[in-house]
Design a protein around this motif. Sequence first.
Motif, PDB file in Angstrom:
ATOM      1  N   MET A 158       0.433  -9.084   8.856  1.00  0.00           N
ATOM      2  CA  MET A 158       0.731  -9.090  10.279  1.00  0.00           C
ATOM      3  C   MET A 158       1.134  -7.704  10.761  1.00  0.00           C
ATOM      4  SD  MET A 158       2.841 -12.660  10.471  1.00  0.00           S
ATOM      5  CE  MET A 158       3.430 -12.371  12.113  1.00  0.00           C
ATOM      6  N   LYS A 159       1.850  -6.992   9.955  1.00  0.00           N
ATOM      7  CA  LYS A 159       2.352  -5.665  10.308  1.00  0.00           C
ATOM      8  C   LYS A 159       1.917  -4.664   9.251  1.00  0.00           C
ATOM      9  CE  LYS A 159       5.080  -7.017  13.750  1.00  0.00           C
ATOM     10  NZ  LYS A 159       4.970  -6.543  15.080  1.00  0.00           N
ATOM     11  N   GLU A 160       2.193  -3.395   9.530  1.00  0.00           N
ATOM     12  CA  GLU A 160       1.788  -2.344   8.606  1.00  0.00           C
ATOM     13  C   GLU A 160       2.400  -2.539   7.231  1.00  0.00           C
ATOM     14  OE1 GLU A 160       3.118  -1.901  11.626  1.00  0.00           O
ATOM     15  OE2 GLU A 160       2.151  -0.254  12.670  1.00  0.00           O
ATOM     16  N   PHE A 161       3.704  -2.857   7.179  1.00  0.00           N
ATOM     17  CA  PHE A 161       4.357  -2.974   5.883  1.00  0.00           C
ATOM     18  C   PHE A 161       3.848  -4.182   5.096  1.00  0.00           C
ATOM     19  CE2 PHE A 161       7.292  -5.080   8.802  1.00  0.00           C
ATOM     20  CZ  PHE A 161       7.636  -6.244   8.132  1.00  0.00           C
ATOM     21  N   ASP A 162       3.344  -5.204   5.787  1.00  0.00           N
ATOM     22  CA  ASP A 162       2.736  -6.338   5.079  1.00  0.00           C
ATOM     23  C   ASP A 162       1.476  -5.886   4.344  1.00  0.00           C
ATOM     24  OD1 ASP A 162       4.600  -8.249   6.052  1.00  0.00           O
ATOM     25  OD2 ASP A 162       3.472  -8.428   7.916  1.00  0.00           O
ATOM     26  N   PHE A 163       0.684  -5.068   5.017  1.00  0.00           N
ATOM     27  CA  PHE A 163      -0.535  -4.547   4.398  1.00  0.00           C
ATOM     28  C   PHE A 163      -0.198  -3.662   3.202  1.00  0.00           C
ATOM     29  CE2 PHE A 163      -3.714  -1.114   4.100  1.00  0.00           C
ATOM     30  CZ  PHE A 163      -4.807  -1.870   3.748  1.00  0.00           C
ATOM     31  N   ILE A 164       0.807  -2.811   3.358  1.00  0.00           N
ATOM     32  CA  ILE A 164       1.216  -1.907   2.278  1.00  0.00           C
ATOM     33  C   ILE A 164       1.648  -2.710   1.052  1.00  0.00           C
ATOM     34  CG2 ILE A 164       2.994  -0.235   1.592  1.00  0.00           C
ATOM     35  CD1 ILE A 164       2.841   0.774   4.553  1.00  0.00           C
ATOM     36  N   VAL A 165       2.413  -3.763   1.280  1.00  0.00           N
ATOM     37  CA  VAL A 165       2.876  -4.589   0.170  1.00  0.00           C
ATOM     38  C   VAL A 165       1.696  -5.278  -0.514  1.00  0.00           C
ATOM     39  CG1 VAL A 165       4.195  -6.665  -0.416  1.00  0.00           C
ATOM     40  CG2 VAL A 165       5.226  -4.898   0.977  1.00  0.00           C
ATOM     41  N   THR A 166       0.737  -5.754   0.260  1.00  0.00           N
ATOM     42  CA  THR A 166      -0.435  -6.413  -0.327  1.00  0.00           C
ATOM     43  C   THR A 166      -1.195  -5.454  -1.244  1.00  0.00           C
ATOM     44  OG1 THR A 166      -0.626  -7.841   1.602  1.00  0.00           O
ATOM     45  CG2 THR A 166      -2.568  -7.642   0.213  1.00  0.00           C
ATOM     46  N   VAL A 167      -1.402  -4.233  -0.788  1.00  0.00           N
ATOM     47  CA  VAL A 167      -2.097  -3.232  -1.605  1.00  0.00           C
ATOM     48  C   VAL A 167      -1.262  -2.872  -2.832  1.00  0.00           C
ATOM     49  CG1 VAL A 167      -2.935  -0.846  -1.637  1.00  0.00           C
ATOM     50  CG2 VAL A 167      -3.423  -2.306   0.327  1.00  0.00           C
ATOM     51  N   ALA A 168       0.040  -2.695  -2.636  1.00  0.00           N
ATOM     52  CA  ALA A 168       0.922  -2.333  -3.750  1.00  0.00           C
ATOM     53  C   ALA A 168       0.977  -3.445  -4.799  1.00  0.00           C
ATOM     54  CB  ALA A 168       2.321  -2.017  -3.236  1.00  0.00           C
ATOM     55  N   LEU A 169       0.967  -4.702  -4.367  1.00  0.00           N
ATOM     56  CA  LEU A 169       0.963  -5.815  -5.311  1.00  0.00           C
ATOM     57  C   LEU A 169      -0.304  -5.788  -6.171  1.00  0.00           C
ATOM     58  CD1 LEU A 169       2.341  -8.770  -3.141  1.00  0.00           C
ATOM     59  CD2 LEU A 169       3.482  -7.675  -5.084  1.00  0.00           C
ATOM     60  N   GLY A 170      -1.438  -5.553  -5.529  1.00  0.00           N
ATOM     61  CA  GLY A 170      -2.698  -5.477  -6.274  1.00  0.00           C
ATOM     62  C   GLY A 170      -2.709  -4.327  -7.262  1.00  0.00           C
ATOM     63  N   SER A 171      -2.217  -3.198  -6.841  1.00  0.00           N
ATOM     64  CA  SER A 171      -2.180  -2.029  -7.707  1.00  0.00           C
ATOM     65  C   SER A 171      -1.232  -2.251  -8.885  1.00  0.00           C
ATOM     66  CB  SER A 171      -1.737  -0.810  -6.899  1.00  0.00           C
ATOM     67  OG  SER A 171      -1.613   0.311  -7.723  1.00  0.00           O
ATOM     68  N   THR A 172      -0.084  -2.837  -8.598  1.00  0.00           N
ATOM     69  CA  THR A 172       0.888  -3.110  -9.651  1.00  0.00           C
ATOM     70  C   THR A 172       0.334  -4.112 -10.657  1.00  0.00           C
ATOM     71  OG1 THR A 172       2.703  -2.673  -8.111  1.00  0.00           O
ATOM     72  CG2 THR A 172       3.253  -3.883 -10.115  1.00  0.00           C
ATOM     73  N   LEU A 173      -0.291  -5.164 -10.156  1.00  0.00           N
ATOM     74  CA  LEU A 173      -0.881  -6.157 -11.051  1.00  0.00           C
ATOM     75  C   LEU A 173      -1.952  -5.519 -11.939  1.00  0.00           C
ATOM     76  CD1 LEU A 173      -1.008  -9.125 -11.949  1.00  0.00           C
ATOM     77  CD2 LEU A 173      -2.716  -9.490 -10.158  1.00  0.00           C
ATOM     78  N   ALA A 174      -2.788  -4.681 -11.358  1.00  0.00           N
ATOM     79  CA  ALA A 174      -3.832  -4.005 -12.145  1.00  0.00           C
ATOM     80  C   ALA A 174      -3.215  -3.110 -13.215  1.00  0.00           C
ATOM     81  CB  ALA A 174      -4.733  -3.189 -11.225  1.00  0.00           C
ATOM     82  N   THR A 175      -2.149  -2.417 -12.873  1.00  0.00           N
ATOM     83  CA  THR A 175      -1.487  -1.550 -13.847  1.00  0.00           C
ATOM     84  C   THR A 175      -0.903  -2.364 -14.993  1.00  0.00           C
ATOM     85  OG1 THR A 175      -0.989   0.076 -12.140  1.00  0.00           O
ATOM     86  CG2 THR A 175       0.325   0.183 -14.152  1.00  0.00           C
ATOM     87  N   VAL A 176      -0.271  -3.478 -14.657  1.00  0.00           N
ATOM     88  CA  VAL A 176       0.307  -4.346 -15.686  1.00  0.00           C
ATOM     89  C   VAL A 176      -0.782  -4.865 -16.616  1.00  0.00           C
ATOM     90  CG1 VAL A 176       1.502  -6.543 -16.082  1.00  0.00           C
ATOM     91  CG2 VAL A 176       2.286  -5.019 -14.285  1.00  0.00           C
ATOM     92  N   LEU A 177      -1.915  -5.252 -16.049  1.00  0.00           N
ATOM     93  CA  LEU A 177      -2.996  -5.823 -16.858  1.00  0.00           C
ATOM     94  C   LEU A 177      -3.653  -4.804 -17.778  1.00  0.00           C
ATOM     95  CD1 LEU A 177      -4.848  -8.100 -14.271  1.00  0.00           C
ATOM     96  CD2 LEU A 177      -3.083  -8.740 -15.915  1.00  0.00           C
ATOM     97  N   LEU A 178      -3.821  -3.592 -17.297  1.00  0.00           N
ATOM     98  CA  LEU A 178      -4.660  -2.639 -18.031  1.00  0.00           C
ATOM     99  C   LEU A 178      -3.922  -1.510 -18.733  1.00  0.00           C
ATOM    100  CD1 LEU A 178      -7.605  -2.448 -15.484  1.00  0.00           C
ATOM    101  CD2 LEU A 178      -7.448  -3.800 -17.582  1.00  0.00           C
TER     102      LEU A 178
END
Length: 175
Positions: A41-61
């Motif tokens: 809905m807001k800018e920080f929501d988008f930032i968190v969504t991207v950061a969650l994906g990046s963090t998950l990818a880092t944890v996995l790989l």
Amino acid sequence: MENIFFTSWESLIRTFIICILAYFSLVLMLRISGKRTLSQMKEFDFIVTVALGSTLATVLLSKDVALADGTFALALLISLQYLLATASVRSKKFSRLISSEPTLVLYQGEFLQEALKKERVTENEIRSVLRSQGVSSIAKVKAVVMESNGKFTVVQEGSLSNPDSPLSNVRKVDE
């Protein structure tokens, strides 16, 4: 160059186990935190969504990041997003501080040049939005609003039951 296609069975098993555990941890945290966490809905929501994906990818790989560290990072991101969202709902002043207001870029068939410049949007981009909404004539458009998440809302003539509602919190740049 020798590990380009396959490192070891141990590496694959580790990735498999971490993927399952991290995925279910993230799903559980997202269910607990609510729909707003991924709403964009807001800018920080988008930032968190991207950061969650990046963090998950880092944890996995990344073998350098333990599951506990990754899960903690995911929980911290979700908690920070929850705190920001709660604070923005409770305080309009805080909400204005962390996110932008919607901007009117076209009003009653007229492009608002100052708003277009400020938002770095061209008339052709607005025309493209109108075409994608099936609008055949700019004259039929009451307004086009660039929302705080970067998406455009097209308000057509005759579509407002209350003339103030969709445009009530929209900022005019020339004012």
